[in-house]
Design a protein around this motif. Structure first.
Motif, PDB file in Angstrom:
ATOM      1  N   VAL A 252      29.366  37.695  48.194  1.00 22.09           N
ATOM      2  CA  VAL A 252      30.520  38.222  47.476  1.00 22.09           C
ATOM      3  C   VAL A 252      31.390  37.090  46.958  1.00 22.09           C
ATOM      4  O   VAL A 252      31.921  37.132  45.847  1.00 22.09           O
ATOM      5  N   THR A 253      31.539  36.030  47.750  1.00 26.53           N
ATOM      6  CA  THR A 253      32.381  34.911  47.329  1.00 26.53           C
ATOM      7  C   THR A 253      31.814  34.194  46.102  1.00 26.53           C
ATOM      8  O   THR A 253      32.556  33.480  45.413  1.00 26.53           O
ATOM      9  N   ILE A 272      39.253  39.030  45.307  1.00 24.06           N
ATOM     10  CA  ILE A 272      38.553  39.541  46.490  1.00 24.06           C
ATOM     11  C   ILE A 272      39.572  39.704  47.599  1.00 24.06           C
ATOM     12  O   ILE A 272      40.311  38.761  47.924  1.00 24.06           O
ATOM     13  N   VAL A 276      35.317  40.006  54.075  1.00 25.20           N
ATOM     14  CA  VAL A 276      33.967  40.016  53.495  1.00 25.20           C
ATOM     15  C   VAL A 276      33.076  38.975  54.155  1.00 25.20           C
ATOM     16  O   VAL A 276      32.009  38.647  53.640  1.00 25.20           O
ATOM     17  N   VAL A 312      37.264  43.325  44.238  1.00 21.81           N
ATOM     18  CA  VAL A 312      36.444  43.692  45.399  1.00 21.81           C
ATOM     19  C   VAL A 312      37.372  43.893  46.579  1.00 21.81           C
ATOM     20  O   VAL A 312      38.168  42.993  46.923  1.00 21.81           O
TER      21      VAL A 312
END
Length: 379
Positions: A252-253, A272, A276, A312
């Motif tokens: 995700v990063t 974000i 996560v 996100v």
């Protein structure tokens, strides 16, 4: 009934029957030894030398029961039927001949449809002839047919179990190929779109800003290198005939790498929030690919767009992705003509038990919303 017989007759032989090598040879050695010992130790055996020789010779057919099942059945049962001609009418009465059950099993396990039908006809004729000529009692007849039926049924059951297993493996391979095709589409579409937009920007500004062409070439080179690297990874998996990697390694990063200032095309802003760090790799890869495809669609189809927002949000149960652009909607948007991109996004989310929806905003722009369970498994 006729259709059933025809379907069995046309059924192909199971592919690549497994070879057992030393196991088959060891089995033959053991059975030949048992045949010799039986010939030596049985006082009631007629035509001792002939019986032992014929039986030991028939044991050798076990070496080809996988590759030539019909031939081995025809030889073994045919020789047993013709043996009284050289033994003055006496039948072959070696106990070791119980190994013929392995041949009937092998026929139904590894033979083609027509081989099974022909082989079973040979076995039926031989066993029926023996029961008529030897005049056994009813219990012996029932017991004999039961034993033969069990060996045939075992071969057929394992045959169709293997076919079901092969179909399951084919299904898994197909899913892997679909996933590879989806990843390949996402990767190539994203990078090629970036190269095309930068090339157009370089051409448009080359007259007033000569350095723009050089900057564009640098960006195109970088995007092409990334696309080739990801494609090489996928092609290497296919060439090595290994299971496809269902977790491409994106996190995700990594979405921050998709952010841009809008020097060519709309600016991409990534935010974000939430925890996560401990997401399953499959969820992280899916979020990345969904966002990547959404950005690609915005660059391609969102007319006059100046900004794409990627958000996100992760909580204790789910991960939510929201990609919004401020472009003009209309028939040019892919929703009016859904292609592999939107279909692949929906399928990717569905495989993980989530949802993915895309549609126009009330005023202008387009929004893609995906919600995936944090565990990455369908309920």
């Amino acid at each position: 009934m006729h259709a059933l017989v025809r379907s069995v007759w046309n059924e192909p032989r199971p592919p690549n029957p497994p070879a057992r090598g030393w196991r088959d040879r060891a089995l033959v050695v053991v059975l030949v030894t048992v045949t010799v010992l039986e010939g030596v130790m049985r006082p009631d055996l007629h035509w001792r030398a002939v019986s032992v020789t014929i039986t030991a010779g028939l044991v050798l057919t076990l070496l080809w029961r996988r590759s030539r099942p019909l031939l081995t059945v025809a030889i073994a049962f045919g020789v047993c039927a013709l043996s009284p001609l050289v033994m003055n009418g006496d039948p072959l009465e070696m106990y070791t001949l119980v190994f013929l059950l392995l041949l009937s099993y092998a026929l139904c396990r590894w033979g083609s449809g027509r081989e099974v039908v022909i082989g079973l006809a040979i076995i039926l004729v031989k066993v029926s002839d023996s029961m008529v000529s030897d005049h056994p009692g009813l219990p012996d007849v029932i017991g004999g047919w039961a034993v033969i039926s069990v060996s045939i049924a075992a071969g057929g059951a394992l045959r169709y179990r293997a076919r079901a297993r092969a179909r399951e493996l084919d299904k898994v391979k197909l899913l892997e190929r679909v996933q590879l095709a989806r990843d390949l589409h996402d990767t190539v579409a994203h990078h090629v779109s970036a190269m095309a937009i930068r090339a157009q920007a370089g051409l448009a500004t080359s007259a007033s800003h000569p350095d723009a062409a050089t900057d564009a070439l640098r960006v195109i080179e970088a995007e092409a290198s990334r696309a080739l690297a990801e494609m090489s990874t996928m092609v290497r998996v296919l060439r090595q005939n290994q299971p496809a990697d269902r977790e491409p390694g994106r996190r995700v990063t990594d979405l921050r790498e998709l952010a841009s200032r809008g020097r060519s095309g709309p600016a991409v802003d990534v935010e974000i929030s939430g925890d996560v760090d401990d997401l399953p790799p499959s969820v992280e890869a899916a979020i990345y690919r969904l966002a990547q495809e959404s950005i690609t669609n915005a660059r391609r189809h969102a007319r006059h767009a100046t900004r794409v927002e990627v958000r996100v949000t992760a909580d204790d149960t789910s991960v939510r992705l929201r990609v919004t652009d401020d472009g003009d909607g209309g028939p040019a948007h892919p929703a009016s003509r859904p292609g592999y991109g939107l279909i692949g996004m929906s399928e990717r989310a569905g495989l993980l038990g989530g949802t993915c929806e895309a549609g126009p905003n009330p005023d202008r722009g387009w929004t893609v919303t995906a919600v995936l369970p944090r565990t990455g498994t369908a309920s």
